[in-house]
Each structure stands twice: as C-alpha cells, then as structure tokens.
Design a protein around this motif. Structure first.
Motif, PDB file in Angstrom:
ATOM      1  N   ASN A 144      41.131  35.737  31.101  1.00  0.00           N
ATOM      2  CA  ASN A 144      42.533  35.790  31.525  1.00  0.00           C
ATOM      3  C   ASN A 144      43.264  34.474  31.283  1.00  0.00           C
ATOM      4  OD1 ASN A 144      41.396  34.225  33.512  1.00  0.00           O
ATOM      5  ND2 ASN A 144      41.751  35.668  35.173  1.00  0.00           N
ATOM      6  N   ASP A 150      35.675  32.980  34.671  1.00  0.00           N
ATOM      7  CA  ASP A 150      35.856  34.300  35.275  1.00  0.00           C
ATOM      8  C   ASP A 150      34.821  34.597  36.354  1.00  0.00           C
ATOM      9  OD1 ASP A 150      37.988  34.671  33.595  1.00  0.00           O
ATOM     10  OD2 ASP A 150      36.889  35.867  32.139  1.00  0.00           O
ATOM     11  N   GLU A 154      38.505  34.596  41.570  1.00  0.00           N
ATOM     12  CA  GLU A 154      38.668  35.759  42.444  1.00  0.00           C
ATOM     13  C   GLU A 154      39.643  36.781  41.887  1.00  0.00           C
ATOM     14  OE1 GLU A 154      37.988  34.728  46.950  1.00  0.00           O
ATOM     15  OE2 GLU A 154      39.269  33.180  46.071  1.00  0.00           O
ATOM     16  N   SER A 155      40.459  36.402  40.912  1.00  0.00           N
ATOM     17  CA  SER A 155      41.391  37.345  40.306  1.00  0.00           C
ATOM     18  C   SER A 155      40.776  38.071  39.109  1.00  0.00           C
ATOM     19  CB  SER A 155      42.660  36.616  39.848  1.00  0.00           C
ATOM     20  OG  SER A 155      42.374  35.688  38.802  1.00  0.00           O
ATOM     21  N   SER A 156      39.523  37.765  38.793  1.00  0.00           N
ATOM     22  CA  SER A 156      38.871  38.378  37.645  1.00  0.00           C
ATOM     23  C   SER A 156      37.868  39.435  38.096  1.00  0.00           C
ATOM     24  CB  SER A 156      38.147  37.308  36.813  1.00  0.00           C
ATOM     25  OG  SER A 156      37.306  37.904  35.840  1.00  0.00           O
ATOM     26  N   PRO A 157      37.744  40.539  37.351  1.00  0.00           N
ATOM     27  CA  PRO A 157      36.729  41.547  37.691  1.00  0.00           C
ATOM     28  C   PRO A 157      35.304  41.032  37.519  1.00  0.00           C
ATOM     29  CG  PRO A 157      37.776  42.074  35.591  1.00  0.00           C
ATOM     30  CD  PRO A 157      38.567  40.953  36.201  1.00  0.00           C
ATOM     31  N   ARG A 158      35.139  39.899  36.847  1.00  0.00           N
ATOM     32  CA  ARG A 158      33.820  39.313  36.682  1.00  0.00           C
ATOM     33  C   ARG A 158      33.390  38.498  37.900  1.00  0.00           C
ATOM     34  NH1 ARG A 158      31.879  38.510  31.240  1.00  0.00           N
ATOM     35  NH2 ARG A 158      33.261  39.390  29.687  1.00  0.00           N
ATOM     36  N   HIS A 159      34.282  38.311  38.848  1.00  0.00           N
ATOM     37  CA  HIS A 159      34.003  37.444  39.985  1.00  0.00           C
ATOM     38  C   HIS A 159      32.730  37.875  40.711  1.00  0.00           C
ATOM     39  CE1 HIS A 159      35.001  35.877  44.203  1.00  0.00           C
ATOM     40  NE2 HIS A 159      34.840  34.805  43.449  1.00  0.00           N
ATOM     41  N   ARG A 161      29.919  38.529  39.631  1.00  0.00           N
ATOM     42  CA  ARG A 161      29.059  39.500  38.953  1.00  0.00           C
ATOM     43  C   ARG A 161      28.034  38.768  38.094  1.00  0.00           C
ATOM     44  NH1 ARG A 161      32.137  44.483  36.396  1.00  0.00           N
ATOM     45  NH2 ARG A 161      29.950  45.070  36.204  1.00  0.00           N
TER      46      ARG A 161
END
Length: 243
Positions: A144, A150, A154-159, A161
């Motif tokens: 992003n 990422d 916290e704004s990333s879907p990878r957070h 993970r």
C-alpha cells in the motif's frame, strides 16, 4: 339391454407403459450422470480453492520477520549494525553519528531504505531502538506504499499474518506496545528500563530477545527457534541491503 364395456387396447397400453418406463430410465440415467458431473465440478472448485488457501497459509507460515543473523558473533543483529545495516531498501548504510547527543533516539519510524543513524553512538541503528515500526533486514513488503511493512501495518490485510515478531500500537504513541511497561510481553524476561525511555532495554540492544506472541523455544535455550541457526527466521542466507 347391452352393457358397453370401455374400450381397452392391451397392446396400446403395453406400448405406453414401455414408453413411460423408457422415459423414466432415460431421466434417471441423465440424473445419475448429472450427479457425478456436479460432484466433480464441486470437487475441482474446492481443490483449486484449497490449493490457493494452502499456498497462502504456507506462505504466511514460512515468513518469519524480522530476520536475525549474527555472522560476526557479537550478539547483535547484523542488520541493525553499521557495516551490515539493512533497512529493507536499496540505500546503502552510511554513518550519521553524534556522540554529543547521548541517549537521544529519533522519534517515530524511518522509511524503508533509510540510512544508518546512530545518535547515541552505541553502534546500533537508532531506528531499531526507538520501538517504532521501522523495518530492518530482508523481507520488507509494502504493497500500500505507506512506508510501513505490511506485516506490521494495521491497515494492511497482511497484518500479523506471519510467525514473526508482531507490532501493535493501541495507544498510538508510535511505540510497539509489547516493548512498553504496561503492555510488555517478553517470554523470557521482565520489563527492564535502565535508561528510563519507557522502552524495554532488551528490545533496544539488538539481541535476539523476543517480544510479543509467537515465541517458540523447543530447545529451551532462551532464544526463539526461528532465530536459531537453521531456523526459518535466521537470515544467514540473505544478504544485507547496506553492505
């Protein structure tokens, strides 16, 4: 009076019955064919989806960040030292130290590719000591483009993970909550703050001291298995970006 009986053609009746049975068998046959075909389609969809999910899960399990390597065996992560500094970008490390300002650390994060900064003159990049989300070592991912990896964003879907050390900042003070006194999480040690900056000293000395969840130490040597030689987070096979 002659009673007329209803006309009944036995031959025609048998023909109609045979036709009905034939139609029923044809329909049943088609239905029996449709069921395996539908089952096959569903199985293929599930298989393909399962492969994608498996690959995604496998990828997340294989990612251990940040990486740790200590080729010079001085107990400090090579990626946060001047000679082998790796900030997740292509910019080469350069010295920017001033011993006239001891114990002063820059606030907030630095972008990927930042230069080596050592205001307190301890030989460790200050951005690896201020508790921010500043990245060190290989594996920096920033889809992003906001300058935060990422996996810690916290704004990333990878957070979160991944199996590596995590970052969270619920009080929004730009410091990893797991390094702070009230929310400190160190599996092998208690909160220590000799310099009084509010950050656990063990998170600032460049050692393989783990903070936050995901700590695994099956050999009970006090160091996370991910950062042991041969572990998935031991970055000996990576080259630092700031050589």
């Amino acid at each position: 009076m002659e009673i007329q009986r209803p006309f009944f053609d036995l031959k025609e009746s048998r023909t109609m019955m045979k036709s009905d049975v034939s139609m029923w068998r044809t329909g049943a046959s088609r239905a029996s064919l449709r069921l395996p075909v539908m089952a096959l389609v569903v199985a293929m969809v599930l298989l393909l989806t399962g492969c994608d999910l498996a690959e995604e899960d496998s990828g997340s399990r294989d990612d251990i960040y940040p990486m740790y390597v200590d080729n010079n065996e001085n107990g400090v992560n090579d990626y946060v030292e001047r000679s082998s500094h790796d900030s997740g970008g292509v910019e080469k490390a350069r010295l920017s130290s001033s011993k006239n300002m001891p114990e002063k650390l820059p606030m907030g994060r630095a972008p990927a590719g930042h230069a080596f900064v050592d205001e307190n003159g301890d030989g460790i990049c200050d951005y690896a000591q201020n508790g921010s989300v500043t990245w060190h070592g290989p594996g920096f991912v920033d889809e992003n483009g906001n300058g935060i990896c990422d996996y810690w964003d916290e704004s990333s879907p990878r957070h979160h993970r991944h199996d590596g050390m995590q970052f969270q900042d619920h009080n929004q003070n730009r410091i990893n909550d797991f390094f702070e006194e009230g929310t400190h999480r160190g599996p092998t040690h208690s909160f220590v703050d000799e310099n009084g900056d509010g950050i656990c000293d063990r998170a600032q000395d460049g050692s393989p001291t783990w903070h936050g969840p995901n700590f695994v130490d099956e050999d009970s040597n006090g160091r996370p298995d991910h950062w042991d030689p041969g572990g998935r987070g031991h970055g000996g096979h990576h080259r630092g970006g700031g050589m």
